[in-house]
Design a protein around this motif. Structure first.
Motif, mmCIF file in Angstrom:
data_model
loop_
_atom_site.group_PDB
_atom_site.id
_atom_site.type_symbol
_atom_site.label_atom_id
_atom_site.label_comp_id
_atom_site.label_asym_id
_atom_site.label_seq_id
_atom_site.Cartn_x
_atom_site.Cartn_y
_atom_site.Cartn_z
ATOM 1 N N LEU A 92 0.820 -1.209 0.000
ATOM 2 C CA LEU A 92 0.000 0.000 0.000
ATOM 3 C C LEU A 92 0.854 1.259 0.000
ATOM 4 O O LEU A 92 0.488 2.267 -0.610
ATOM 5 C CB LEU A 92 -0.928 0.001 1.226
ATOM 6 C CG LEU A 92 -2.075 -1.006 1.223
ATOM 7 C CD1 LEU A 92 -2.811 -0.962 2.555
ATOM 8 C CD2 LEU A 92 -3.046 -0.734 0.079
ATOM 9 N N SER A 93 1.981 1.195 0.673
ATOM 10 C CA SER A 93 2.848 2.377 0.734
ATOM 11 C C SER A 93 3.415 2.746 -0.624
ATOM 12 O O SER A 93 3.861 3.881 -0.832
ATOM 13 C CB SER A 93 3.991 2.132 1.727
ATOM 14 O OG SER A 93 4.849 1.103 1.267
ATOM 15 N N ALA A 94 3.380 1.804 -1.581
ATOM 16 C CA ALA A 94 3.875 2.089 -2.936
ATOM 17 C C ALA A 94 2.864 2.883 -3.754
ATOM 18 O O ALA A 94 3.174 3.336 -4.862
ATOM 19 C CB ALA A 94 4.227 0.790 -3.647
ATOM 20 N N GLY A 95 1.637 3.014 -3.245
ATOM 21 C CA GLY A 95 0.651 3.854 -3.911
ATOM 22 C C GLY A 95 -0.121 3.181 -5.025
ATOM 23 O O GLY A 95 -0.811 3.860 -5.787
ATOM 24 N N LYS A 96 -0.041 1.841 -5.148
ATOM 25 C CA LYS A 96 -0.778 1.134 -6.186
ATOM 26 C C LYS A 96 -1.850 0.249 -5.552
ATOM 27 O O LYS A 96 -1.823 -0.036 -4.349
ATOM 28 C CB LYS A 96 0.167 0.261 -7.016
ATOM 29 C CG LYS A 96 1.125 1.023 -7.900
ATOM 30 C CD LYS A 96 1.923 0.064 -8.774
ATOM 31 C CE LYS A 96 2.857 0.820 -9.703
ATOM 32 N NZ LYS A 96 3.632 -0.110 -10.571
ATOM 33 N N THR A 97 -2.799 -0.199 -6.386
ATOM 34 C CA THR A 97 -3.785 -1.175 -5.930
ATOM 35 C C THR A 97 -3.066 -2.464 -5.541
ATOM 36 O O THR A 97 -2.195 -2.941 -6.267
ATOM 37 C CB THR A 97 -4.808 -1.466 -7.039
ATOM 38 O OG1 THR A 97 -5.550 -0.272 -7.301
ATOM 39 C CG2 THR A 97 -5.767 -2.575 -6.638
ATOM 40 N N THR A 98 -3.441 -3.020 -4.387
ATOM 41 C CA THR A 98 -2.828 -4.255 -3.910
ATOM 42 C C THR A 98 -3.742 -5.430 -4.196
ATOM 43 O O THR A 98 -4.923 -5.409 -3.822
ATOM 44 C CB THR A 98 -2.563 -4.177 -2.390
ATOM 45 O OG1 THR A 98 -1.661 -3.106 -2.133
ATOM 46 C CG2 THR A 98 -1.962 -5.472 -1.869
ATOM 47 N N ASP A 157 -10.612 6.629 2.899
ATOM 48 C CA ASP A 157 -9.169 6.414 2.929
ATOM 49 C C ASP A 157 -8.741 5.040 2.429
ATOM 50 O O ASP A 157 -7.606 4.873 1.980
ATOM 51 C CB ASP A 157 -8.649 6.603 4.362
ATOM 52 C CG ASP A 157 -8.932 7.994 4.883
ATOM 53 O OD1 ASP A 157 -8.035 8.849 4.809
ATOM 54 O OD2 ASP A 157 -10.061 8.239 5.338
ATOM 55 N N SER A 196 -10.379 5.820 -6.541
ATOM 56 C CA SER A 196 -9.588 6.787 -7.299
ATOM 57 C C SER A 196 -10.123 8.205 -7.115
ATOM 58 O O SER A 196 -9.352 9.157 -6.952
ATOM 59 C CB SER A 196 -9.597 6.399 -8.784
ATOM 60 O OG SER A 196 -8.940 7.365 -9.564
ATOM 61 N N GLY A 245 -9.131 9.364 -3.733
ATOM 62 C CA GLY A 245 -7.722 9.242 -3.398
ATOM 63 C C GLY A 245 -7.456 8.209 -2.328
ATOM 64 O O GLY A 245 -6.508 8.341 -1.543
ATOM 65 N N GLN A 284 -6.646 4.304 -0.774
ATOM 66 C CA GLN A 284 -5.898 3.091 -1.083
ATOM 67 C C GLN A 284 -6.878 1.952 -1.360
ATOM 68 O O GLN A 284 -8.020 1.973 -0.893
ATOM 69 C CB GLN A 284 -4.987 2.723 0.091
ATOM 70 C CG GLN A 284 -3.906 3.760 0.387
ATOM 71 C CD GLN A 284 -3.088 3.397 1.621
ATOM 72 O OE1 GLN A 284 -3.638 3.017 2.638
ATOM 73 N NE2 GLN A 284 -1.771 3.518 1.515
ATOM 74 N N TYR A 303 -1.040 -3.550 -10.647
ATOM 75 C CA TYR A 303 -1.314 -3.889 -9.256
ATOM 76 C C TYR A 303 -0.047 -4.473 -8.644
ATOM 77 O O TYR A 303 0.812 -5.012 -9.360
ATOM 78 C CB TYR A 303 -2.428 -4.930 -9.135
ATOM 79 C CG TYR A 303 -3.777 -4.546 -9.682
ATOM 80 C CD1 TYR A 303 -4.098 -3.230 -10.006
ATOM 81 C CD2 TYR A 303 -4.769 -5.519 -9.861
ATOM 82 C CE1 TYR A 303 -5.340 -2.893 -10.502
ATOM 83 C CE2 TYR A 303 -6.020 -5.194 -10.358
ATOM 84 C CZ TYR A 303 -6.297 -3.880 -10.689
ATOM 85 O OH TYR A 303 -7.535 -3.544 -11.186
#
Length: 741
Positions: A235-241, A333, A365, A368, A370, A391
């Motif tokens: 999640l910290s990478a800013g992409k869908t997990t 969030d 999206s 904003g 996660q 992802y």
């Protein structure tokens, strides 16, 4: 602003109304009442405020503001507009689906709108009455009540609660003015009434407050903590997990972290009633910080839930199915989509035909937020996105116990005489061992009814639905034939109406027949059935679920309703009686769904038997070994060759009309225009599996848009074609299915 565009839950654009006396009160996103037609009142949403009068026509005034809190925040307004544009449906249709039921009132001018749901919820309160204004009078009252024990105890409870409430303002004045909620005190209403008559108590009302209570800690195992940390890193990478795993504890730990930091979370499930245990676990862990949005909730409770979020409440976890997408988040969030592969996320049969999973991604999206997609067997579209780097993949818990799986050849068993009715010897023996050891057996057959076909052996006649082009299905319990598309019924006959020959035994088998045969082969065991005939409503499903979990059912026979995750302990034996029905379905997702069904039971059973006439089929071998990667690689390669998702986007245009010839002329005219605009992306006309439903002939056109082409542009061209083809398509019902599942 003198004018307001009001969005009504109807298939029409927003209508312009005059603000009038409500200047300064109206805000965008608020619910209001307006007059529509000669005598109708409707609730609508203020979509836009402006100063531009309409070009013509009388402008009616907005009648009233339904609530002082805007219940459609700006993020939701953008979300509704995206749904309208992406799925090519009127914005009013989206509103009809999205507006919470308590806020969708309508009526006549005489009746008026039902506005109770818009009132802030009130709670009864209790305080000291006029006769006990000081400590002396209060002491005298207690002396008087010594023999009235119930009243004496009630007064003690009230005073103790009032003292706690007024602790920050010690003194007689603070105590005499304080009030506390009455219900938590548990005092009988008759006792309260008597004390009020004495002047000892006074009862009032105050607005319900949404004060969250402390959350409970949910400890993790070492394996769960490792998975939690992996998800947090992704999640910290800013992409869908994309979380490939069956355990939800690591995801709830992420939710816990977000909620404790004051963030709001949406946990989406394909069907909230099917995830009843998860919903209760969330409620247990998060207390009043959890909103479980259930279909069976009262309208007032739904309104309260919406008002909590619309009022700006933060640090909340909302759990629900697709309707929860439209909760009025002012802040969002984190979005967690559980079992993202489940086909229930997509509405294929009724409007609006949206995919809740895809819509959740867009909602995140817009806000904003996660996003986490969870599945033990991810959809191939999500797997493809992970492989492409869109992802981030986290795999957890893949080494768990799986059933011992046997693939049983039905053709070989039939040749050797090793079948007992519809059970191969392998399955029959395995059932005997499981039941003899005190275990339970689950039998999956994705066909309800007694059998699948009645046919005259002399002339070949078979009963068909008069409204749909499908055979009528025998149901022994009611001694009747049923159509599983339009619910038409007729008596089960004994002789052929064409040649009068006796009708022999019906062919095929459904859950009803399996239930009867299982009872014959294993006398003395409790056999039950779980399908839409035995569980047409949720209460019946819950009753069968409880009976199975309490071990009052030894053999449970069912359809896809068995794929609801209500199993709390490993099942001794599960069996898929005819996996060929799944594998041979006319759908490019058939192999993926077959693998998913097998994998579901394999992760919940000790032993499993799969009956099939094609035991060497690659999908079955891959499923038996639990080799998801091999299945995904093979299926993605086939989809690439034949241009199916995820290598293209699909639109199915379904056309329906009572007259077959007129329908085909309209279809041919439409496809000719489509080819001029869309070229080779259009295919058809093709007949669907069922070509006549409820008296309407049906034909499909299929639009395949490769990924390298603009999907938005293709839809724009399609909209232009529909306008140009209005005349030849007159009277033809058109439905669009974007991204069908």
């Amino acid at each position: 602003m003198d004018y307001a565009d009001i969005l009504l839950p109807l298939a029409i654009p927003p209508l312009t109304f005059r603000v009038g006396e409500l200047v300064g009160e109206l805000v965008e996103g608020a619910y209001v009442s307006v007059g529509v037609g000669a005598s109708r009142l409707h609730a609508g949403v203020v979509w836009r405020l402006h100063d531009t009068p309409p070009a013509k026509g009388k402008v009616r005034p907005v009648l009233a503001v339904m609530h002082d809190v805007p219940v459609v925040p700006p993020g939701q307004m953008r979300f509704w507009e995206w749904l309208s544009a992406y799925y090519m449906i009127p914005l009013g249709v989206v509103a009809g689906f999205a507006m919470a039921a308590p806020f969708k009132s309508k009526g006549t001018q005489q009746e008026g709108l039902t506005v109770k749901a818009f009132e802030r919820p009130m709670v009864k309160t209790v305080g000291l009455g006029s006769t006990v204004a000081d400590e002396e009078s209060l002491g005298q009252l207690f002396e008087t009540l010594k023999r009235a024990r119930a009243q004496h105890a009630a007064m003690i409870a009230v005073v103790e609660a009032l003292e706690t409430s007024a602790a920050s303002e010690r003194g007689e004045a603070a105590l005499s003015e304080a009030t506390v909620p009455l219900k938590p005190l548990g005092i009988d209403a008759t006792i309260v009434k008597k004390l009020c008559e004495r002047g000892a108590l006074r009862v009032g009302e105050q607005e319900q407050t949404f004060e969250p209570e402390p959350m409970k800690e949910a400890p993790l195992t070492d394996e769960e903590r490792a998975a939690y940390l992996e998800v947090e890193r992704a999640l910290s990478a800013g992409k869908t997990t994309l979380y490939r795993g069956d355990e939800t504890a690591p995801l709830l730990a992420v939710v816990d972290r977000v909620v404790r930091q004051g963030g709001n979370v949406l946990i989406l499930t394909p069907e909230i009633t099917a995830d009843h245990h998860l919903a209760m676990a969330v409620r247990e862990q998060f207390g009043r910080r959890a909103i479980v949005y259930l279909p069976e909730m009262s309208e007032r409770r739904k309104a309260m839930a919406c008002l909590q979020l619309a009022s700006g409440q933060e640090g909340m976890a909302v759990v629900g199915s697709r309707q929860a997408l439209f909760m009025p988040f002012r802040r969002l969030d984190l979005v967690v989509v559980l079992r993202e592969d489940d086909p229930l996320y997509k509405q294929n049969d009724y409007s609006p035909r949206i995919s809740a999973r895809d819509a959740a991604l867009m909602l995140a999206s817009i806000y904003g937020a996660q996003t986490i997609l969870q599945s033990a067997v991810p959809s191939l579209e999500s797997w493809f996105n992970a492989a492409a780097g869109r992802y981030l993949l986290v795999e957890a818990g893949q080494s768990g116990d799986r059933a011992r799986i046997a693939i049983s050849d039905t053709l070989r068993a039939a040749k050797r005489g090793e079948r007992k009715h519809h059970f191969n010897a392998d399955l029959f023996d395995a059932m005997g061992r499981a039941l003899g050891g005190g275990g339970q057996v689950v039998l999956f057959q994705n066909r309800r009814g007694f059998s699948t076909l009645v046919e005259c052996q002399a002339c070949g006649w078979s009963p068909r639905c008069p409204h749909c082009n499908v055979p009528m299905v025998p149901h022994q319990s009611g001694s009747e034939l049923k159509c599983h598309y339009c619910a038409a019924r007729q008596p089960l006959m004994t002789h052929c109406p064409d040649c009068r020959a006796p009708l022999g035994e019906s062919r095929g088998f459904g859950t009803e027949k399996i239930e009867a045969i299982a009872g014959e082969l294993f006398p003395g065991v409790a056999v039950a059935r779980l399908d839409s005939d035995t569980a047409p409503v949720e209460s019946r499903f819950r009753a069968i679920e409880r009976a199975f979990l309490d071990r009052r059912i030894d053999i449970l026979v069912g359809t896809s309703m068995l794929l609801r995750d209500f199993y709390t302990a490993p099942i001794a034996l599960t069996a898929i009686l005819n996996v060929d029905n799944l594998l041979g379905a006319p759908d490019f997702r058939a192999a993926e769904r077959t693998f998913r069904t097998i994998d579901f039971f394999a992760r919940r059973s000790l032993e499993m038997v799969i009956q099939t006439s094609q035991p060497s089929a690659a999908t079955l071998q891959q499923a038996a070994m639990g080799d998801y990667r091999a299945m995904a690689a093979e299926q993605l390669d086939q989809r690439r060759q034949f241009l199916y998702p995820p290598y293209c986007r699909l639109i199915v245009i379904r056309m329906a009309h009572p007259e077959r010839d007129w329908l085909w002329r309209g279809a041919e005219a439409l496809i000719a225009l489509c080819r001029n605009e869309l070229g080779d992306t259009i295919q058809g006309p093709v007949l669907p599996t069922v070509e006549r439903v409820r008296g309407l002939h049906v034909v499909d056109l299929i639009v395949k848009v490769p990924r390298e082409r603009s999907f938005s542009h293709a839809k724009e061209l399609l909209a232009q074609v529909f306008k140009a083809a209005a005349a030849p398509m007159r009277g033809i019902r058109i439905t669009l299915n974007i991204d069908p599942q």
